[in-house]
Design a protein around this motif. Structure first.
Motif, mmCIF file in Angstrom:
data_model
loop_
_atom_site.group_PDB
_atom_site.id
_atom_site.type_symbol
_atom_site.label_atom_id
_atom_site.label_comp_id
_atom_site.label_asym_id
_atom_site.label_seq_id
_atom_site.Cartn_x
_atom_site.Cartn_y
_atom_site.Cartn_z
ATOM 1 N N PHE A 531 7.757 -4.547 -2.341
ATOM 2 C CA PHE A 531 6.348 -4.924 -2.218
ATOM 3 C C PHE A 531 6.209 -6.439 -2.173
ATOM 4 N N ALA A 532 5.368 -6.943 -1.239
ATOM 5 C CA ALA A 532 5.107 -8.384 -1.180
ATOM 6 C C ALA A 532 4.426 -8.847 -2.454
ATOM 7 N N SER A 533 3.563 -8.023 -2.996
ATOM 8 C CA SER A 533 2.990 -8.259 -4.322
ATOM 9 C C SER A 533 2.875 -6.909 -5.009
ATOM 10 N N ILE A 534 2.990 -6.910 -6.317
ATOM 11 C CA ILE A 534 2.964 -5.652 -7.063
ATOM 12 C C ILE A 534 1.594 -5.004 -6.905
ATOM 13 N N PRO A 535 1.543 -3.753 -6.470
ATOM 14 C CA PRO A 535 0.242 -3.105 -6.249
ATOM 15 C C PRO A 535 -0.480 -2.801 -7.556
ATOM 16 N N VAL A 536 -1.771 -2.650 -7.455
ATOM 17 C CA VAL A 536 -2.611 -2.214 -8.569
ATOM 18 C C VAL A 536 -3.287 -0.916 -8.136
ATOM 19 N N VAL A 537 -3.145 0.130 -8.918
ATOM 20 C CA VAL A 537 -3.690 1.432 -8.527
ATOM 21 C C VAL A 537 -4.798 1.841 -9.480
ATOM 22 N N GLU A 538 -5.672 2.696 -8.976
ATOM 23 C CA GLU A 538 -6.816 3.159 -9.765
ATOM 24 C C GLU A 538 -6.941 4.673 -9.758
ATOM 25 N N SER A 539 -5.993 5.368 -9.102
ATOM 26 C CA SER A 539 -6.048 6.827 -9.066
ATOM 27 C C SER A 539 -4.657 7.363 -8.763
ATOM 28 N N ARG A 540 -4.543 8.698 -8.682
ATOM 29 C CA ARG A 540 -3.264 9.335 -8.365
ATOM 30 C C ARG A 540 -2.930 9.230 -6.884
ATOM 31 N N ARG A 541 -3.920 8.916 -6.059
ATOM 32 C CA ARG A 541 -3.686 8.803 -4.615
ATOM 33 C C ARG A 541 -4.117 7.414 -4.147
ATOM 34 N N PRO A 542 -3.311 6.394 -4.429
ATOM 35 C CA PRO A 542 -3.742 5.022 -4.137
ATOM 36 C C PRO A 542 -3.976 4.755 -2.657
ATOM 37 N N LEU A 543 -3.193 5.391 -1.767
ATOM 38 C CA LEU A 543 -3.422 5.140 -0.345
ATOM 39 C C LEU A 543 -4.695 5.809 0.151
ATOM 40 N N TRP A 544 -5.078 6.899 -0.457
ATOM 41 C CA TRP A 544 -6.379 7.496 -0.124
ATOM 42 C C TRP A 544 -7.491 6.511 -0.466
ATOM 43 N N ASP A 545 -7.389 5.892 -1.629
ATOM 44 C CA ASP A 545 -8.410 4.902 -2.024
ATOM 45 C C ASP A 545 -8.453 3.749 -1.037
ATOM 46 N N LEU A 546 -7.282 3.311 -0.575
ATOM 47 C CA LEU A 546 -7.224 2.187 0.363
ATOM 48 C C LEU A 546 -7.821 2.575 1.717
ATOM 49 N N LYS A 547 -7.548 3.805 2.171
ATOM 50 C CA LYS A 547 -8.034 4.248 3.477
ATOM 51 C C LYS A 547 -9.489 4.705 3.440
ATOM 52 N N HIS A 548 -9.958 5.109 2.265
ATOM 53 C CA HIS A 548 -11.319 5.655 2.151
ATOM 54 C C HIS A 548 -12.050 4.968 0.992
ATOM 55 N N PRO A 549 -12.344 3.678 1.138
ATOM 56 C CA PRO A 549 -13.012 2.957 0.036
ATOM 57 C C PRO A 549 -14.399 3.513 -0.286
ATOM 58 N N GLU A 550 -14.993 4.237 0.672
ATOM 59 C CA GLU A 550 -16.315 4.811 0.419
ATOM 60 C C GLU A 550 -16.258 6.043 -0.475
ATOM 61 N N ASP A 551 -15.052 6.642 -0.630
ATOM 62 C CA ASP A 551 -14.921 7.871 -1.427
ATOM 63 C C ASP A 551 -13.590 7.874 -2.174
ATOM 64 N N PRO A 552 -13.358 6.916 -3.070
ATOM 65 C CA PRO A 552 -12.060 6.828 -3.763
ATOM 66 C C PRO A 552 -11.891 7.931 -4.795
ATOM 67 N N ASP A 553 -10.642 8.322 -5.011
ATOM 68 C CA ASP A 553 -10.347 9.322 -6.042
ATOM 69 C C ASP A 553 -10.712 8.826 -7.433
ATOM 70 N N SER A 554 -10.637 7.505 -7.635
ATOM 71 C CA SER A 554 -10.910 6.960 -8.973
ATOM 72 C C SER A 554 -12.301 7.316 -9.450
ATOM 73 N N ARG A 555 -13.177 7.646 -8.544
ATOM 74 C CA ARG A 555 -14.544 8.027 -8.924
ATOM 75 C C ARG A 555 -14.566 9.368 -9.649
ATOM 76 N N TYR A 556 -13.540 10.194 -9.403
ATOM 77 C CA TYR A 556 -13.550 11.558 -9.940
ATOM 78 C C TYR A 556 -12.520 11.787 -11.034
ATOM 79 N N GLU A 557 -11.641 10.837 -11.277
ATOM 80 C CA GLU A 557 -10.589 11.045 -12.291
ATOM 81 C C GLU A 557 -11.043 10.520 -13.657
#
Length: 557
Positions: A531-557
């Motif tokens: 990784f160019a920089s260490i990622p920061v995650v907010e849910s179990r599906r971090p790439l879903w959050d990145l691709k769908h900022p309007e509906d992140p998993d972190s809203r439901y976990e």
């Protein structure tokens, strides 16, 4: 997860001398290269073990066959079992864990890179030492060559009286050395998962792949120690005058059986739990749904780990134990089917209502679900002591065991290859060849191991060099051998696909499956630093959050 965590693609480099390239691979401490080395090492031994299985099946294709001598048959039988468990299944699963766990948890490497390399080379030394027995066993004493005591090496077969040359010592020391390598890898995985998770990745947000490999590593630490202890005791018996397993001098052959199977049955879960991990990552992606029941999946895995330590003696019901011991091990052997059934239910729940894509990885996953369910059902049957007494020494048990190892673990490994090969190489595997591989292997598997159940029910004993022309035995063994050849052709198709796709496969890109875990955020193959920089995650599906900022998993976990 922020987009700046995505790795910078590798810059093109000029061709270098092959000696320099080989030196880099031999001296590497990069978890990705070591993972690939584990996988290539296991694939080589898969071919070797497959050749040994083919020799066994040709010998058994008809009654009173004499394709090989009884001595050669026993060596092939011993080497096939030992190779497939210790030098194919374990290394290939450790290879995927080495490669993927740091990427999935947002780390730049394993916790102990040098220990990682040391563990791999110990495993490599163990495998090479085992096969050196074909030369060294015969050359030193002129008594036999490769080990011929079975992959479980029951006493008194390993005693000096029955195994006078050094062949059994090669088996013992090879497994002892590779066992130390496995313990080192397990310690490394545990330390990496607990210590190097990226910011925001709590235990409750870890990919199931990381969770299940964490549990597997814990089982390795517990289960491999009694096997290593038994190997040392066997060496003491053979060279230092010990009598641990010498019944004529007050020892007990049954103690070896207990020591071996205290390792042996947890070892099944050491192999199947990483296979569960593959299923838990692949099925959601090709169902286009999150995994159903994440907390329950974790809890079921931990439950399996605890119960796996209390089921070993169902392998030796026929040895003669007390009724209370038989009852205890029958109950625990049946009970472990409950958390396993929960997992199958959750995978089906994930697929239910999903938009399933029948790509090659998913086909192998579906094959796994069907076959592992049958393997579990026949396991429940064998957990009943009276039933086991009738069929324990028959080919029914061989069929059950291979349903787990081949129908379960190997199908899961193939699914993992087709899913993660693009990440490791930057090239897609050929889809038509992949589906041809699946259908050939599926057909060959069922022709071999479905029919083998019936041979066992008809009374054909296992561990035999030849057999009488009893009604049905010859026909069933012919079908079993034909199925084995079909599986061999499927493996050749797979190897051809690996080689062809490496040079001619379509370019994969970073995320060819539109997946959700962190390894798909970096280039294919990933750079040395991950990784160019260490990622920061907010849910179990971090790439879903990145691709769908309007509906992140972190809203439901």
């Amino acid at each position: 997860m922020s987009s700046d965590a995505i790795a910078i693609p590798n810059a093109g480099t000029d061709a270098r001398p092959w000696v320099e390239v080989v030196h880099e691979w031999v001296t590497t401490v990069d978890h990705k290269r070591l993972g690939i080395l584990y996988i290539v090492y296991a694939l080589i031994f898969l071919v070797v073990g497959g050749i040994e299985a083919t020799i066994i099946r040709i010998q058994l294709i008809r009654a009173h066959n004499d394709f090989v001598s009884p001595q050669v048959f026993n060596r092939m039988f011993t080497m096939h079992g030992t190779t497939m468990i210790f030098f194919v299944a374990m290394p290939i699963l450790f290879g995927f864990a080495n490669y993927l766990v740091p990427l999935m948890i947002g780390a730049r490497d394993m916790a102990f890179p040098r220990l990682n390399a040391f563990s791999f080379w110990l495993t490599t030394l163990g495998g090479l030492l085992l096969y050196f027995s074909f030369l060294g066993g015969n050359g030193l004493y002129g008594a036999g060559n490769a080990p011929d005591v079975g992959w479980w090496a029951y006493a008194p077969l390993t005693a000096k009286a029955f195994s006078p040359g050094p062949s059994s010592d090669y088996w013992t020391i090879a497994l002892l050395i590779s066992g130390f390598g496995s313990i080192g890898t397990a310690i490394n995985l545990i330390a990496t998962i607990f210590s190097l998770r990226c910011p925001g990745m709590t235990l409750g947000r870890m990919p199931l792949f990381a969770w299940l490999n964490l549990v597997m590593s814990g089982i390795v630490l517990i289960a491999l120690t009694p096997l290593s202890a038994a190997q040392i005791m066997l060496l003491v018996d053979r060279y230092l005058g010990g009598h641990f397993f010498d019944t004529q001098a007050g020892g007990s052959a049954a103690i070896w059986m207990h020591f071996f199977w205290i390792f042996g049955h947890p070892e099944v879960y050491v192999l199947i739990i990483p296979s569960f991990a593959f299923m838990s990552e692949i099925i959601p992606v090709f169902s286009r749904k999150p995994i159903f029941g994440y907390p329950v999946m974790v809890g079921a895995t931990v439950c399996i780990a605890f119960l796996s330590m209390s089921v070993w003696a169902h392998h030796i019901f026929t040895m003669g134990m007390s009724s209370s011991a038989n009852s205890f091990f029958a109950i625990t052997s049946m009970a472990i089917g409950v958390p396993t059934g929960i997992k199958i239910f959750n995978w089906i729940g994930t697929m239910w209502g999903g938009s399933i894509q029948f790509k090659t990885p998913m086909l192998f996953c579906i094959g796994f679900l069907f076959q592992f369910l049958i393997a579990g059902l026949t396991g429940i049957m064998l957990a009943s002591a009276p039933f086991d007494w009738q069929l324990s020494l028959s080919y029914f048990v061989v069929a059950h065991f291979h349903y787990v190892i081949v129908g379960g673990i190997l199908f899961a490994v193939f699914a993992a290859f087709y899913y993660w090969y693009p990440k490791m190489t930057g090239r897609m595997l050929n889809e038509p060849l992949g589906k041809l591989h699946f259908w050939l292997f599926f057909l060959g598997f069922h022709a071999t191991f479905d029919v083998m159940h019936f041979a066992g029910i008809l009374g054909m004993p296992r561990r035999i060099y030849t057999y009488e022309p009893r009604p049905g035995w010859g026909t069933l063994n012919l079908i079993v051998t034909i199925g084995a050849f079909i599986q061999g052709v499927a493996i050749l198709v797979f190897v051809a696909n690996l080689i062809y796709s490496y040079f001619r496969g379509a370019k994969a890109g970073n995320d060819p499956w539109d997946a959700w875990t962190l390894e798909w955020s970096v280039s294919s193959p990933p750079p040395a630093y991950n990784f160019a920089s260490i990622p920061v995650v907010e849910s179990r599906r971090p790439l879903w959050d990145l691709k769908h900022p309007e509906d992140p998993d972190s809203r439901y976990e």
